[in-house]
Design an enzyme around this catalytic site. Structure first.
Site, PDB file in Angstrom:
ATOM      1  N   SER A  79      44.875  27.109  33.061  1.00 46.76           N
ATOM      2  CA  SER A  79      45.712  27.367  34.009  1.00 46.76           C
ATOM      3  C   SER A  79      46.195  25.890  34.234  1.00 46.76           C
ATOM      4  O   SER A  79      45.673  24.888  34.263  1.00 46.76           O
ATOM      5  CB  SER A  79      44.147  27.764  35.067  1.00 46.76           C
ATOM      6  OG  SER A  79      44.460  27.251  36.172  1.00 46.76           O
ATOM      7  N   LYS A 156      43.768  36.181  31.649  1.00 44.45           N
ATOM      8  CA  LYS A 156      45.050  35.140  31.629  1.00 44.45           C
ATOM      9  C   LYS A 156      45.983  36.474  32.006  1.00 44.45           C
ATOM     10  O   LYS A 156      46.054  37.194  30.603  1.00 44.45           O
ATOM     11  CB  LYS A 156      45.089  34.757  30.250  1.00 44.45           C
ATOM     12  CG  LYS A 156      46.576  33.446  30.409  1.00 44.45           C
ATOM     13  CD  LYS A 156      46.358  32.614  31.471  1.00 44.45           C
ATOM     14  CE  LYS A 156      47.918  32.160  32.024  1.00 44.45           C
ATOM     15  NZ  LYS A 156      48.001  30.417  32.732  1.00 44.45           N
ATOM     16  N   SER A 217      44.608  34.276  36.587  1.00 48.46           N
ATOM     17  CA  SER A 217      45.502  33.270  36.634  1.00 48.46           C
ATOM     18  C   SER A 217      47.025  34.167  35.853  1.00 48.46           C
ATOM     19  O   SER A 217      46.548  34.351  33.954  1.00 48.46           O
ATOM     20  CB  SER A 217      44.851  32.232  35.185  1.00 48.46           C
ATOM     21  OG  SER A 217      46.332  30.949  35.561  1.00 48.46           O
ATOM     22  N   ALA A 218      48.338  33.758  36.080  1.00 50.83           N
ATOM     23  CA  ALA A 218      49.648  34.296  35.586  1.00 50.83           C
ATOM     24  C   ALA A 218      49.966  33.072  34.140  1.00 50.83           C
ATOM     25  O   ALA A 218      50.155  32.023  35.101  1.00 50.83           O
ATOM     26  CB  ALA A 218      49.773  35.358  36.968  1.00 50.83           C
ATOM     27  N   ARG A 305      44.741  25.130  45.939  1.00 48.86           N
ATOM     28  CA  ARG A 305      43.903  24.044  44.637  1.00 48.86           C
ATOM     29  C   ARG A 305      42.975  23.059  45.220  1.00 48.86           C
ATOM     30  O   ARG A 305      41.960  22.747  44.691  1.00 48.86           O
ATOM     31  CB  ARG A 305      44.702  24.222  43.678  1.00 48.86           C
ATOM     32  CG  ARG A 305      44.509  24.948  42.519  1.00 48.86           C
ATOM     33  CD  ARG A 305      45.676  24.838  41.431  1.00 48.86           C
ATOM     34  NE  ARG A 305      46.845  24.807  41.544  1.00 48.86           N
ATOM     35  CZ  ARG A 305      47.884  25.906  41.651  1.00 48.86           C
ATOM     36  NH1 ARG A 305      47.706  26.942  41.361  1.00 48.86           N
ATOM     37  NH2 ARG A 305      49.550  25.415  41.431  1.00 48.86           N
ATOM     38  N   GLY A 325      44.655  29.184  41.557  1.00 51.36           N
ATOM     39  CA  GLY A 325      44.981  29.747  42.313  1.00 51.36           C
ATOM     40  C   GLY A 325      45.501  30.797  43.097  1.00 51.36           C
ATOM     41  O   GLY A 325      46.114  31.194  41.298  1.00 51.36           O
ATOM     42  N   SER A 327      44.361  34.333  44.520  1.00 48.75           N
ATOM     43  CA  SER A 327      42.693  34.925  44.284  1.00 48.75           C
ATOM     44  C   SER A 327      43.581  36.220  45.130  1.00 48.75           C
ATOM     45  O   SER A 327      42.128  37.272  45.616  1.00 48.75           O
ATOM     46  CB  SER A 327      41.869  34.316  45.089  1.00 48.75           C
ATOM     47  OG  SER A 327      41.890  34.431  46.702  1.00 48.75           O
ATOM     48  N   GLN A 330      40.432  38.852  44.264  1.00 50.47           N
ATOM     49  CA  GLN A 330      38.815  38.195  43.637  1.00 50.47           C
ATOM     50  C   GLN A 330      38.194  37.453  44.905  1.00 50.47           C
ATOM     51  O   GLN A 330      38.950  36.836  45.254  1.00 50.47           O
ATOM     52  CB  GLN A 330      39.687  36.917  43.350  1.00 50.47           C
ATOM     53  CG  GLN A 330      40.688  37.389  41.634  1.00 50.47           C
ATOM     54  CD  GLN A 330      41.748  36.700  41.165  1.00 50.47           C
ATOM     55  OE1 GLN A 330      41.769  35.719  40.799  1.00 50.47           O
ATOM     56  NE2 GLN A 330      43.324  36.686  41.351  1.00 50.47           N
ATOM     57  N   PRO A 332      36.871  37.661  48.294  1.00 47.50           N
ATOM     58  CA  PRO A 332      38.036  38.334  49.910  1.00 47.50           C
ATOM     59  C   PRO A 332      38.714  38.016  50.494  1.00 47.50           C
ATOM     60  O   PRO A 332      38.691  36.472  50.091  1.00 47.50           O
ATOM     61  CB  PRO A 332      36.798  38.013  51.349  1.00 47.50           C
ATOM     62  CG  PRO A 332      35.845  36.984  50.992  1.00 47.50           C
ATOM     63  CD  PRO A 332      35.886  36.946  49.325  1.00 47.50           C
ATOM     64  N   GLY A 335      39.341  33.991  50.563  1.00 45.69           N
ATOM     65  CA  GLY A 335      37.876  33.232  49.757  1.00 45.69           C
ATOM     66  C   GLY A 335      38.439  33.191  47.992  1.00 45.69           C
ATOM     67  O   GLY A 335      39.113  33.884  48.045  1.00 45.69           O
TER      68      GLY A 335
END
Lengths: 350, 350, 350, 350
Positions: A79, A156, A217-218, A305, A325, A327, A330, A332, A335
């Site tokens: 990441s 990932k 995480s992309a 981040r 970074g 979300s 993931q 709310p 968050g």
């Protein structure tokens, strides 16, 4: 099942001196590695090649140590983005059958899995959601975990580069779509969302649908998804335990403390913290306007981040934490999930 | 009608020393100003406040000189972004009835207009296209210009800030939508596109629809559109003339030369060049991959201005040119219109 | 001596598909490679890991093809930064003794060399200048070139990371110091500057001292300097020739044309162009203020590459050219050397 | 002396709607304003024009309300940079003689002063240090404060733009030099450093010399220094009190709590917190490597504001705090002063 976690600083994406020292000294047996989760120092966005550089270096190194075929079985998740105080490092997870002297007890277990590769136009689609859901289930099976005991699902996932893109989607946007679909896949596997609840148009639109433990995480460095799950179970034999909570906003310092408390251990026993973050899409945090989404010079994932990295690091006074970074689905909106791995402070109850 | 153009360097967005010198010395009569087109040194994207700062400074200064009401009639269009060699400056256009000694001849004429304010969800819509089309027609009437003699239509248009945004549209994307709709409005007014050709879903999607002379620039500093048109007509009495061409790609140096030639004057007579640019959405220029669309650290509009600014400036060996980023529906994909104002080298034919 | 140059596009820093195709098809014999000069898509500044990633990938690939020892003899010089239209690519140079059928003629020859590693506090010092001067002489000897026939000296040099830095020097500044000292070393080897002219305090201060052919590029991925020289000589047997000129400023399009003309070949015969650039330290280009040095969001080396890349690419209508930022003591302040390799359009005179 | 502080959100640098509402409603008497300390949303570095834009807007607005001469007496200090969660706002300080009903007690008092303009080559010099020291003394006198009761000294200082620069100093570096010299001036006025201790070469080199209460912010929008001091004294008649502490590093959350405690009030009474920050020049925070100083895409001052902004905001769960970057000679290396203004929770002891 015994899971160990080695948190290893890196001086650069291709620095394996710390890992090599552990292996040379016999502290870490490379044949037991099942997953490596890294925080590398690129921009964490589309053109971040530190992720691929670290992965290539790890594969070449471990290929020499344990053979290319075995090195290929390991799940590598890098990441990007160590903005602010975040410190580049590798989390090397090992797994072994409990030794004869150890009896099982409640503690950390872990499983891994992979999906098939995705075509560019599948990224962010319902097909991707379903495929990821199946793979998360496979990882649960691998760990012998039930959904209610899962504390962290790390995925990932791929992105679409501009030269592959269909009209109208930027490569940066494709990262969000990919993370969102992957997280929804985890939510379905864990029973947080029912499959029939999920319409295709909800992906990256209805953010009230989310997982409390997924972390996606992309990256440009893969075309499929690679997955690991962390949870607690009675067949653990190591001295680690995992807990989690959900940050409601970027400054939710109490959630970080709750996640630590969820491990049943004092803060001094924390090995690492894993958090997902985003710039609040409402444009405000705690009712105060923020400027991250209108800053055309710095990507908002980078800034978010830096923020959550500082909050998490301040709690345990250690900046070597994992904060990632983006979300989408993931936690709310604004968050994200936060998981903690702690070392059991006394001999585990057997 | 006599149009004059004063190209004035700025040391900062609030530097009006050059303008003040021209006014104090009697060279420029502030009551004749009809439009000011500036190139300011911000990032040219969402959080670029140099545009508003320059406009506020100009309005306060001119308000003192000619009264607040008269100052408000002027069209102020500030375009941010002086990347690379581009040099911050103001283009101050004045208009006056031809004096008695001057007889009309073929040359530069100019008109201005304004639209009503747009609601955030109108920005980028067919309603915006139609409203802009009417306003461009009004500017043509103001200049007494026919569409076939138009060489440049400049439109300043609004954007949607993140705190005003409907779900799913970034403020950066809203700039593109706004520019695209404004340019299509110009194209309809000029007969380049027939209204019935334009479906709502074509806006910022079907880039084969475009204007050859529209130049749109979005900014946070206004809610409506402000417009001026430049063309040649027989009722001109000044010593300027305008020409144009269309760049097919960012390195189309021949189009720049064609635009100069279109004025009928040698390069040494160029007063200023006005170009619109974008990073080629195909991901390649002249069949070579570029990285602008995958660079998450620098906005592609910034980079594309640096590129075309260098090409245009190299042709006339003057970096004080007007190059503006984001050419949605302004020229073909990856290209953009380029207009040139030159001074007639000999006495105009009357 | 026969020198060939293969210009190979890269889709990413670790993309060797183009090179592999040439090798598999027998077009390029990997045992003949002596140097690889790459333009990679990082930021070209301190934390650019695309350079190291590309080098690692090349060494691993060629190590498999020709053995690790032979792969290590190759000079790898990766220069980061493909801002604007610049297109990532590799320049693979091969060298072989002229074949029996070929007779020697005036054309391109090439030599390589390396220095010892430098300690952090040596970087930018007179000791570095002298060491580089000796190594450039060694490269000349390797090419059997005399100084007056040299057209391009490429040097890859180290930098000082912040964790190695003595008080008061930023890592970004150390890149400039390193490039400056390396270029002065070349200037001394070529007789452009006499050793006694050079006081230690002139390094990166007195920019009137410069080389007309040196091109230095700093990177975190090495501690020594790696060097190659290009020139023309009578013992050439290939079909390439090199020429050069000096750009006086960033928009000196005539210098680019002169460098092409210096090869004696028409523009259509150009294989690649190699230029060094910088944001003019005076704060102006052609007496117009530029904002590159006061832009705290984008490094001026990045912007200057976008500018000169556009100018050079516009001349030959090919964006796959080599433009490298930071031209301290490489050409006059604000300018830089530009070299051209062209293919002889007819059979060389023997 | 009664000091009041109004913390007012801004939607943009030129948004005075909040201030206008307070004035229109009679809550804030504009004739009583002595200083306005703003946090604006630019990059906080050289080309940040949001500072000047906000100041120009304030001066024009207040000029209309209280007359241009009175508006000019106010100290305007705008600090750019609201990275991460930091929220743009104005701190408007008013001062009045205590009213008849109020008796003096221990609490917040405040004084202001200005220096003469500095020439570019004076910025960062010993001459600047001495001139600032005298002006800080004048501000103490204005507040009737003794050095031991000072908790915060805010100084706005100039920078050198690249077109004014002597050889070899970047505009970004001149900001550091200016802040450093200003802070040392405060340290001398407060007796923290003895004048004879300070050699010219110590400025921005020997960071063991520092003030525990100085906060300096550089900007392009002025040539002199503008100063205010905050402290507690027995002649206060308002309901505010100030405290401070020194952060030893960017994650020193305990120092933030100490500064709150130093006011004698609970966290719920905090009105605002004022902190200075920097990226630790050692390259590490709490012995963990950070990457801020080697990131060539984002200025380290920007990142460090995001970090400390998050830490401070997390403590009081309010992101509308004042955090300013670049803490040369302001607190120890990597740390910085933090001051807190709280409202007295009960009637002050008289």
């Amino acid at each position: 099942m015994r899971i160990d976690l080695h948190k290893i600083p890196q001086a650069s994406p291709d620095d394996l001196s710390g890992l090599d020292h552990l292996i040379q000294s016999g502290t870490l047996d490379p044949t037991q590695i099942i997953a490596i989760l890294g925080k590398t120092e690129g921009n964490g966005c589309v053109n971040d090649f530190t992720r691929g550089f670290a992965t290539q270096t790890l594969k070449a190194y471990l290929g020499e140590k344990i053979g290319a075929a075995a090195a290929k079985q390991i799940v590598y998740i890098m990441s990007g983005g160590t903005e602010g105080v975040l410190s580049p490092h590798l989390n090397v997870f090992t797994r072994q059958a409990g030794s004869l002297e150890e009896s099982p007890h409640w503690g950390l277990v872990m499983g891994i899995s992979r999906t098939r590769p995705f075509a560019p136009d599948e990224i962010g689609s319902l097909a991707m959601v379903k495929t990821v859901a199946q793979a998360v289930q496979a990882a649960l099976d691998d760990a012998r975990l039930t959904p209610e005991n899962v504390h962290f699902v790390q995925i990932k996932c791929p992105l679409v580069q501009s030269n592959q893109a269909e009209s109208g989607r930027s490569s940066y946007q494709s990262m969000a779509d990919s993370r969102g679909a992957a997280a929804l896949g985890a939510a379905i596997a864990l029973g947080e969302i029912q499959p029939e609840q999920l319409q295709p148009e909800a992906i990256c639109q209805n953010f009230n649908l989310y997982s409390k433990t997924a972390s996606a995480s992309a990256g440009v460095e893969l075309q499929n998804c690679e997955i690991f799950v962390l949870g607690n179970a009675a067949h653990a034999t190591g001295d680690l335990i995992v807990g989690h909570a959900v940050m409601q906003h970027a400054l939710d310092i109490e959630a970080v403390r709750s996640a630590i408390a969820d491990t049943g251990q004092p803060p001094s026993q924390v090995v690492n913290i894993f958090a997902k973050v985003e710039a609040d899409p409402s444009g405000a945090v705690l009712n105060r306007r923020h400027t991250m989404l209108d800053d055309s010079d710095i990507s908002h994932t980078r800034m978010s981040r830096a923020v959550v990295g500082a909050v998490v690091a301040a709690v345990i006074q250690d900046p070597m934490v994992y904060v990632s970074g983006g979300s989408e689905h993931q936690g709310p909106p604004g968050g994200g999930p936060v998981a903690v791995i702690s070392r059991l402070s006394s001999a585990p109850v057997r």
